[in-house]
Design an enzyme around this catalytic site. Structure first.
Site, mmCIF file in Angstrom:
data_model
loop_
_atom_site.group_PDB
_atom_site.id
_atom_site.type_symbol
_atom_site.label_atom_id
_atom_site.label_comp_id
_atom_site.label_asym_id
_atom_site.label_seq_id
_atom_site.Cartn_x
_atom_site.Cartn_y
_atom_site.Cartn_z
ATOM 1 N N GLY A 277 20.055 71.495 58.796
ATOM 2 C CA GLY A 277 20.471 70.040 59.258
ATOM 3 C C GLY A 277 20.263 69.292 58.212
ATOM 4 N N GLY A 278 19.440 69.187 57.314
ATOM 5 C CA GLY A 278 19.179 68.452 55.957
ATOM 6 C C GLY A 278 18.559 68.989 54.994
ATOM 7 N N GLU A 280 15.923 67.817 51.709
ATOM 8 C CA GLU A 280 15.567 66.617 51.098
ATOM 9 C C GLU A 280 15.470 66.525 49.627
ATOM 10 O OE1 GLU A 280 11.722 69.583 51.569
ATOM 11 O OE2 GLU A 280 13.703 69.115 52.849
ATOM 12 N N HIS A 304 13.771 62.192 58.786
ATOM 13 C CA HIS A 304 12.887 63.395 58.473
ATOM 14 C C HIS A 304 13.036 63.461 56.928
ATOM 15 C CE1 HIS A 304 10.830 67.390 59.175
ATOM 16 N NE2 HIS A 304 11.576 67.862 58.194
ATOM 17 N N GLU A 305 14.399 63.699 56.464
ATOM 18 C CA GLU A 305 14.286 63.989 55.235
ATOM 19 C C GLU A 305 13.855 62.639 54.278
ATOM 20 O OE1 GLU A 305 15.236 66.923 54.857
ATOM 21 O OE2 GLU A 305 16.340 67.024 56.729
ATOM 22 N N HIS A 308 10.368 63.234 53.584
ATOM 23 C CA HIS A 308 9.934 64.115 52.770
ATOM 24 C C HIS A 308 9.721 63.540 51.359
ATOM 25 C CE1 HIS A 308 9.732 68.198 54.103
ATOM 26 N NE2 HIS A 308 11.124 68.296 54.950
ATOM 27 N N GLU A 327 6.277 70.463 56.169
ATOM 28 C CA GLU A 327 7.087 70.139 57.494
ATOM 29 C C GLU A 327 6.318 69.534 58.533
ATOM 30 O OE1 GLU A 327 10.015 69.684 57.278
ATOM 31 O OE2 GLU A 327 10.597 71.135 55.512
ATOM 32 N N ASP A 384 13.025 83.313 54.513
ATOM 33 C CA ASP A 384 14.106 83.004 55.484
ATOM 34 C C ASP A 384 14.125 83.618 56.955
ATOM 35 O OD1 ASP A 384 15.405 81.190 53.422
ATOM 36 O OD2 ASP A 384 16.445 82.803 52.568
ATOM 37 N N TYR A 392 6.719 73.068 61.537
ATOM 38 C CA TYR A 392 6.970 71.665 61.802
ATOM 39 C C TYR A 392 6.333 71.011 63.079
ATOM 40 C CZ TYR A 392 11.409 72.512 59.154
ATOM 41 O OH TYR A 392 12.259 72.703 58.347
ATOM 42 N N MET A 562 22.328 76.977 60.579
ATOM 43 C CA MET A 562 21.467 78.244 61.269
ATOM 44 C C MET A 562 20.838 77.786 62.569
ATOM 45 S SD MET A 562 19.916 80.185 57.913
ATOM 46 C CE MET A 562 18.915 78.923 57.352
#
Length: 612
Positions: A277-278, A280, A304-305, A308, A327, A384, A392, A562
């Site tokens: 999504g993003g 940071e 969110h980013e 960070h 997170e 990964d 989170y 993803m």
């Protein structure tokens, strides 16, 4: 002598790298970067010195002062860590590695012109988290080793570059700069090339190293924020509108957590194949175009980013086993920013979606509960493969639990002190807990810190959000099980998040006729909001509605995030039977694979190997 990180060859007996200077010549036709990396060490070292590498073609390792070769060896490839580059040093405090990346680099995605928006020029970008910086340059690829860096990037003149660093110059190549590089000086100084220079003066973990090169345009949206994307007015205008409130969010972040330390907070909207999504990256956050929804809700990803910038970038988890420190804190900080900027109801919806996601992860890891802990053991585990919402959302719940115990004013004071104490450091769970117990005396008697950090599952004192809109949506979802669809006046003011929460709370398998009726009324399969569309399509697959396979195929071929690939491919292939769906999933992946980032390719392949 011991490894400092289960995902790195970095040795605790070796000095850490303090600075890296990179020269990078981008050769788009061959999808390679001809490079040199000059690494400066914290102290002189004699004996073997280990660096992480993956899919790099090494030309030479040199003493930077004399240019004499240094003896080196390269281990056999480890499927997770890559190859250990061991250099023999004799009192050296720096080392120069000359190498090229290869098309197999797990960090890089090279897009041909037809894969870009304007279809004229190629595009390349990095994604280095969690352990992919080593596929761009040799490094101690652990967050325990923070580095400053500078870079000299040579690209075709029609293109421009951005980095997670301050832009210092754009100029013609200078004779001699390419000497000693695999490309040579003639190519470096060839007609039609330009050099861009960047500097990162603050120490960052290697996973925050980032660049993108392509035909880029930008719009200014605030005094310290510029939105970049491919040079397409439609994309730039939509992004500028979506993220117009960014400066307000930065100010709220500073009010909560202290000064913003990175000077600029620029945003880059990448092509649809970006796998997250993003990301940071300091000074230059990378974003998926799927966050541009037209209703400013995509700004929550930016929140969110942005968060960070304090938790993750200023204070960093020492290894991926403590990822929740990045997170969990950032999810907590994001929701505090959203609460102020967009209101308590929006923040409650955000928490509610997260609560559902956390419960779903408990089902996903039911056969390996280790990864439902906050502090995990990841020796021999690819980060990964176990990336999930647990760090989170369980991390958020832990911090929210502490806030409820001590009260918000006291917790805010604690947060500011925590950030001021550990900024530009990498820490682990034990260091955090010691700091917590020192600064909030007796907290361990009121909150079970060991259960929260080392226990599996969701602790009994976790908290489902309470708000009118949240309760209404969950109630409507429960009524759907009894065959009642929400009336149009009940959903008239719903945006994407409301629908996402509703769909997430429906039973995983319902009658196909109910799915069709819901879609006939609300056209969810055609939603422009991918969170809504993917949640609906997941439900349709589980309910055996094969008439949606066309929409599933279109979605899997147009985005590479993803968050969408994982649930859709999993829904298609998990469970007994389902031969038709499995054949369909394999065909779609075979056709879409080249459009996915290497990290996303690996994730889909691991889903297939688990279920087929």
């Amino acid at each position: 002598m011991a490894p400092v990180d289960p995902h790195s060859f970095t040795d605790s007996g070796h000095p850490l790298t303090t600075h890296v200077h990179l020269s990078l010549y981008f050769d788009f036709p061959s999808s390679t970067i001809h490079s040199s990396a000059l690494l400066s060490l914290s102290s002189p070292h004699s004996g073997p010195f280990s660096l992480d590498t993956r899919s790099l073609s090494l030309l030479s390792v040199l003493d930077p002062q004399t240019r004499n070769p240094l003896p080196f060896s390269l281990s056999d490839p480890d499927p997770i860590k890559g190859q250990n580059l061991v250099v023999s040093l004799s009192g050296h405090s720096s080392v120069l590695v000359v190498y090229s990346t290869t098309p197999a680099s797990s960090a890089l995605q090279w897009l041909s012109p037809p894969q870009t928006f304007n279809k004229t020029f190629p595009f390349v970008f990095t994604q280095c988290q969690s352990i992919h910086a080593r596929a761009v340059f040799p490094c101690q690829d652990t967050p325990a080793a923070r580095i400053r860096y500078s870079a000299r990037i040579n690209v075709p003149r029609q293109l421009s570059a951005v980095m997670s660093a301050r832009h210092a110059d754009r100029r013609p190549p200078v004779a001699g700069e390419g000497a000693g590089l695999p490309c040579g000086d003639a190519l470096w100084c060839a007609e039609g090339r330009v050099v861009e220079e960047f500097v990162m003066e603050q120490p960052i973990p290697p996973y925050l190293f980032a660049f993108a090169v392509g035909e880029l345009g930008f719009r200014d949206v605030g005094p310290r924020t510029r939105v970049y994307s491919e040079a397409a007015p439609a994309v730039l205008d939509a992004a500028a509108a979506e993220f117009a409130g960014t400066e307000d969010m930065i100010r709220q972040g500073e009010r909560l957590f202290g000064d913003y330390e990175w000077e600029r907070f620029d945003l880059l909207v990448l092509p649809p194949s970006f796998p997250y999504g993003g990301m940071e990256n300091p000074r230059m956050v990378f974003l998926t175009p799927t966050v541009i929804k037209g209703d400013a809700s995509g700004a929550q990803v930016v929140a969110h980013e942005l968060a960070h910038s304090w938790t993750g970038n200023l204070i960093t988890n020492k290894t991926n086993e403590h990822f929740w420190l990045n997170e969990g804190f950032t999810t907590y900080a994001e929701r505090r920013i959203v609460e102020v900027v967009q209101g308590e109801e929006r923040a409650a919806l955000n928490i509610g979606i997260g609560w559902r996601g956390l419960n779903e992860e408990m089902e996903r890891f039911s056969d390996n509960m280790e990864f439902t802990k906050l502090k995990t053991k990841q020796e021999g585990v690819d980060p990964d493969d176990v990336y999930s919402q647990v760090p989170y959302e369980k991390g958020f719940q832990f911090l929210w639990r502490i806030e409820r115990e001590v009260g918000r004013p006291a917790f805010d004071e604690f947060l500011k002190k925590y950030i001021a104490t550990f900024k530009f450091k990498s820490i682990d769970t034990e260091m955090f807990l010691e700091f917590l117990k020192t600064n909030i005396p007796g907290i361990e008697n009121k909150v079970d810190l060991v259960l929260w950090t080392e226990g599996t599952g969701i602790p009994p004192d976790a908290f489902e959000p309470i708000s009118n809109i949240y309760t209404k949506i969950v109630t409507l979802a429960n009524e759907f099980k009894a065959g009642r669809m929400p009336a149009e006046d009940e959903v008239a003011d719903w945006q994407g998040q409301e629908w996402e929460l509703y769909l997430e709370n429906l039973p995983k398998s319902v009658e196909a006729s109910q799915i069709l009726a819901l879609d006939a009324r609300y056209r969810l399969s055609e939603s422009k909001d991918y969170e809504v569309k993917v949640a609906f399509l997941q439900l349709a697959i589980s309910s055996g509605c094969s008439q949606y396979h066309g929409e599933v195929e279109r979605t899997l071929k147009e985005v590479g995030r993803m968050k969408y690939l994982r649930p859709l491919y999993t829904a298609l292939v998990q469970g007994n039977g389902r031969q038709e769906e499995k054949i369909f999933a394999k065909r779609v992946f075979a056709e879409a694979r080249d459009c996915y980032h290497p990290i996303a390719q690996g994730v889909v392949e691991s889903i297939f190997s688990k279920h087929m």
